[in-house]
Design a protein around this motif. Sequence first.
Motif, PDB file in Angstrom:
ATOM      1  N   ARG A  21       0.856  -1.188   0.000  1.00  0.00           N
ATOM      2  CA  ARG A  21       0.000   0.000   0.000  1.00  0.00           C
ATOM      3  C   ARG A  21       0.887   1.231   0.000  1.00  0.00           C
ATOM      4  NH1 ARG A  21      -5.370  -1.298   2.822  1.00  0.00           N
ATOM      5  NH2 ARG A  21      -5.242  -3.539   3.106  1.00  0.00           N
ATOM      6  N   ALA A  22       0.481   2.225  -0.769  1.00  0.00           N
ATOM      7  CA  ALA A  22       1.197   3.499  -0.815  1.00  0.00           C
ATOM      8  C   ALA A  22       0.241   4.608  -0.406  1.00  0.00           C
ATOM      9  CB  ALA A  22       1.726   3.772  -2.218  1.00  0.00           C
ATOM     10  N   ALA A  23       0.744   5.540   0.379  1.00  0.00           N
ATOM     11  CA  ALA A  23      -0.002   6.742   0.739  1.00  0.00           C
ATOM     12  C   ALA A  23       0.824   7.924   0.258  1.00  0.00           C
ATOM     13  CB  ALA A  23      -0.217   6.812   2.244  1.00  0.00           C
ATOM     14  N   ALA A  24       0.185   8.809  -0.480  1.00  0.00           N
ATOM     15  CA  ALA A  24       0.871   9.978  -1.029  1.00  0.00           C
ATOM     16  C   ALA A  24       0.163  11.240  -0.563  1.00  0.00           C
ATOM     17  CB  ALA A  24       0.869   9.924  -2.555  1.00  0.00           C
ATOM     18  N   MET A  25       0.949  12.282  -0.356  1.00  0.00           N
ATOM     19  CA  MET A  25       0.404  13.574   0.020  1.00  0.00           C
ATOM     20  C   MET A  25       1.230  14.646  -0.682  1.00  0.00           C
ATOM     21  SD  MET A  25       0.781  16.549   2.018  1.00  0.00           S
ATOM     22  CE  MET A  25       2.107  16.176   3.130  1.00  0.00           C
ATOM     23  N   VAL A  26       0.536  15.632  -1.228  1.00  0.00           N
ATOM     24  CA  VAL A  26       1.224  16.786  -1.815  1.00  0.00           C
ATOM     25  C   VAL A  26       0.669  18.036  -1.147  1.00  0.00           C
ATOM     26  CG1 VAL A  26      -0.381  17.007  -3.779  1.00  0.00           C
ATOM     27  CG2 VAL A  26       1.901  17.980  -3.939  1.00  0.00           C
ATOM     28  N   ARG A  27       1.570  18.933  -0.799  1.00  0.00           N
ATOM     29  CA  ARG A  27       1.195  20.225  -0.226  1.00  0.00           C
ATOM     30  C   ARG A  27       1.607  21.296  -1.220  1.00  0.00           C
ATOM     31  NH1 ARG A  27       4.097  20.162   4.107  1.00  0.00           N
ATOM     32  NH2 ARG A  27       2.615  18.848   5.196  1.00  0.00           N
ATOM     33  N   LEU A  28       0.631  22.028  -1.715  1.00  0.00           N
ATOM     34  CA  LEU A  28       0.888  23.067  -2.713  1.00  0.00           C
ATOM     35  C   LEU A  28       1.340  24.359  -2.047  1.00  0.00           C
ATOM     36  CD1 LEU A  28      -2.232  22.482  -4.994  1.00  0.00           C
ATOM     37  CD2 LEU A  28       0.003  21.349  -5.058  1.00  0.00           C
ATOM     38  N   SER A  29       1.852  25.262  -2.851  1.00  0.00           N
ATOM     39  CA  SER A  29       2.373  26.523  -2.321  1.00  0.00           C
ATOM     40  C   SER A  29       1.276  27.382  -1.689  1.00  0.00           C
ATOM     41  CB  SER A  29       3.105  27.300  -3.415  1.00  0.00           C
ATOM     42  OG  SER A  29       2.243  27.501  -4.518  1.00  0.00           O
ATOM     43  N   ASP A  30      -0.003  27.134  -2.046  1.00  0.00           N
ATOM     44  CA  ASP A  30      -1.100  27.892  -1.428  1.00  0.00           C
ATOM     45  C   ASP A  30      -1.603  27.239  -0.138  1.00  0.00           C
ATOM     46  OD1 ASP A  30      -2.632  25.714  -2.259  1.00  0.00           O
ATOM     47  OD2 ASP A  30      -3.917  26.865  -3.600  1.00  0.00           O
ATOM     48  N   GLY A  31      -0.938  26.148   0.291  1.00  0.00           N
ATOM     49  CA  GLY A  31      -1.315  25.464   1.521  1.00  0.00           C
ATOM     50  C   GLY A  31      -2.286  24.313   1.334  1.00  0.00           C
ATOM     51  N   THR A  32      -2.835  24.169   0.143  1.00  0.00           N
ATOM     52  CA  THR A  32      -3.757  23.076  -0.139  1.00  0.00           C
ATOM     53  C   THR A  32      -3.025  21.743  -0.069  1.00  0.00           C
ATOM     54  OG1 THR A  32      -5.009  24.493  -1.647  1.00  0.00           O
ATOM     55  CG2 THR A  32      -5.357  22.130  -1.856  1.00  0.00           C
ATOM     56  N   GLU A  33      -3.658  20.747   0.531  1.00  0.00           N
ATOM     57  CA  GLU A  33      -3.092  19.404   0.592  1.00  0.00           C
ATOM     58  C   GLU A  33      -4.032  18.418  -0.080  1.00  0.00           C
ATOM     59  OE1 GLU A  33      -2.189  18.140   4.557  1.00  0.00           O
ATOM     60  OE2 GLU A  33      -0.644  19.670   4.830  1.00  0.00           O
ATOM     61  N   PHE A  34      -3.453  17.501  -0.828  1.00  0.00           N
ATOM     62  CA  PHE A  34      -4.194  16.403  -1.415  1.00  0.00           C
ATOM     63  C   PHE A  34      -3.558  15.101  -0.945  1.00  0.00           C
ATOM     64  CE2 PHE A  34      -5.032  19.766  -4.536  1.00  0.00           C
ATOM     65  CZ  PHE A  34      -6.416  19.673  -4.628  1.00  0.00           C
ATOM     66  N   ARG A  35      -4.397  14.105  -0.696  1.00  0.00           N
ATOM     67  CA  ARG A  35      -3.920  12.792  -0.262  1.00  0.00           C
ATOM     68  C   ARG A  35      -4.506  11.736  -1.181  1.00  0.00           C
ATOM     69  NH1 ARG A  35      -1.716  13.454   4.814  1.00  0.00           N
ATOM     70  NH2 ARG A  35      -2.225  15.460   5.751  1.00  0.00           N
ATOM     71  N   ALA A  36      -3.719  10.692  -1.403  1.00  0.00           N
ATOM     72  CA  ALA A  36      -4.169   9.613  -2.286  1.00  0.00           C
ATOM     73  C   ALA A  36      -3.534   8.302  -1.844  1.00  0.00           C
ATOM     74  CB  ALA A  36      -3.793   9.926  -3.732  1.00  0.00           C
ATOM     75  N   HIS A  37      -4.113   7.210  -2.314  1.00  0.00           N
ATOM     76  CA  HIS A  37      -3.612   5.881  -1.969  1.00  0.00           C
ATOM     77  C   HIS A  37      -3.524   5.032  -3.233  1.00  0.00           C
ATOM     78  CE1 HIS A  37      -5.308   7.399   1.787  1.00  0.00           C
ATOM     79  NE2 HIS A  37      -4.327   6.718   2.349  1.00  0.00           N
ATOM     80  N   GLY A  38      -2.663   4.054  -3.185  1.00  0.00           N
ATOM     81  CA  GLY A  38      -2.522   3.089  -4.275  1.00  0.00           C
ATOM     82  C   GLY A  38      -2.128   1.748  -3.684  1.00  0.00           C
ATOM     83  N   THR A  39      -2.470   0.680  -4.377  1.00  0.00           N
ATOM     84  CA  THR A  39      -2.115  -0.657  -3.904  1.00  0.00           C
ATOM     85  C   THR A  39      -1.528  -1.472  -5.041  1.00  0.00           C
ATOM     86  OG1 THR A  39      -4.311  -1.557  -4.368  1.00  0.00           O
ATOM     87  CG2 THR A  39      -3.933  -0.704  -2.152  1.00  0.00           C
ATOM     88  N   ALA A  40      -0.765  -2.470  -4.658  1.00  0.00           N
ATOM     89  CA  ALA A  40      -0.235  -3.449  -5.608  1.00  0.00           C
ATOM     90  C   ALA A  40      -0.335  -4.809  -4.927  1.00  0.00           C
ATOM     91  CB  ALA A  40       1.217  -3.145  -5.954  1.00  0.00           C
ATOM     92  N   ASN A  41      -0.713  -5.811  -5.696  1.00  0.00           N
ATOM     93  CA  ASN A  41      -0.834  -7.168  -5.180  1.00  0.00           C
ATOM     94  C   ASN A  41       0.078  -8.086  -5.972  1.00  0.00           C
ATOM     95  OD1 ASN A  41      -3.073  -6.812  -3.213  1.00  0.00           O
ATOM     96  ND2 ASN A  41      -4.134  -6.149  -5.063  1.00  0.00           N
ATOM     97  N   ARG A  42       0.977  -8.754  -5.265  1.00  0.00           N
ATOM     98  CA  ARG A  42       1.907  -9.680  -5.920  1.00  0.00           C
ATOM     99  C   ARG A  42       1.211 -11.024  -6.105  1.00  0.00           C
ATOM    100  NH1 ARG A  42       5.401 -13.542  -4.108  1.00  0.00           N
ATOM    101  NH2 ARG A  42       5.080 -12.936  -1.948  1.00  0.00           N
ATOM    102  N   HIS A  43       1.321 -11.547  -7.306  1.00  0.00           N
ATOM    103  CA  HIS A  43       0.793 -12.883  -7.580  1.00  0.00           C
ATOM    104  C   HIS A  43       1.653 -13.888  -6.827  1.00  0.00           C
ATOM    105  CE1 HIS A  43      -0.181 -16.567  -9.757  1.00  0.00           C
ATOM    106  NE2 HIS A  43      -1.323 -15.949 -10.046  1.00  0.00           N
ATOM    107  N   PRO A  44       1.048 -14.902  -6.218  1.00  0.00           N
ATOM    108  CA  PRO A  44       1.822 -15.868  -5.429  1.00  0.00           C
ATOM    109  C   PRO A  44       2.972 -16.533  -6.186  1.00  0.00           C
ATOM    110  CG  PRO A  44      -0.518 -16.171  -5.050  1.00  0.00           C
ATOM    111  CD  PRO A  44      -0.383 -15.165  -6.163  1.00  0.00           C
TER     112      PRO A  44
END
Length: 89
Positions: A21-44
């Motif tokens: 699982r990945a969690a990402a956050m970006v903070r822009l110069s105007d103070g706005t923050e965005f958050r997002a997630h992504g996943t990856a599943n390894r095949h056995p």
Amino acid sequence: MHTLVGWHVEMEFQEEGDRTRAAAMVRLSDGTEFRAHGTANRHPSDPDQLRVGEEIAGARALMDLASQLLQKAHTEIDEVSGRTSHPIR
């Protein structure tokens, strides 16, 4: 005149068995923050390569951030122009 602007980006990863699982956050110069997630599943049957899972999950989180940034930009365009803009997808 050139203006230097920076964004602060953070990425965190969590490994749980075959799932990354990945969690990402970006903070822009105007103070706005965005958050997002992504996943990856390894095949056995795939070899255990944590870096690959991080790259895939991270890329998916960044794609979500990119979508949110595009939406923000188009909302701002619409507010100023009084018309509906259309993001390229």
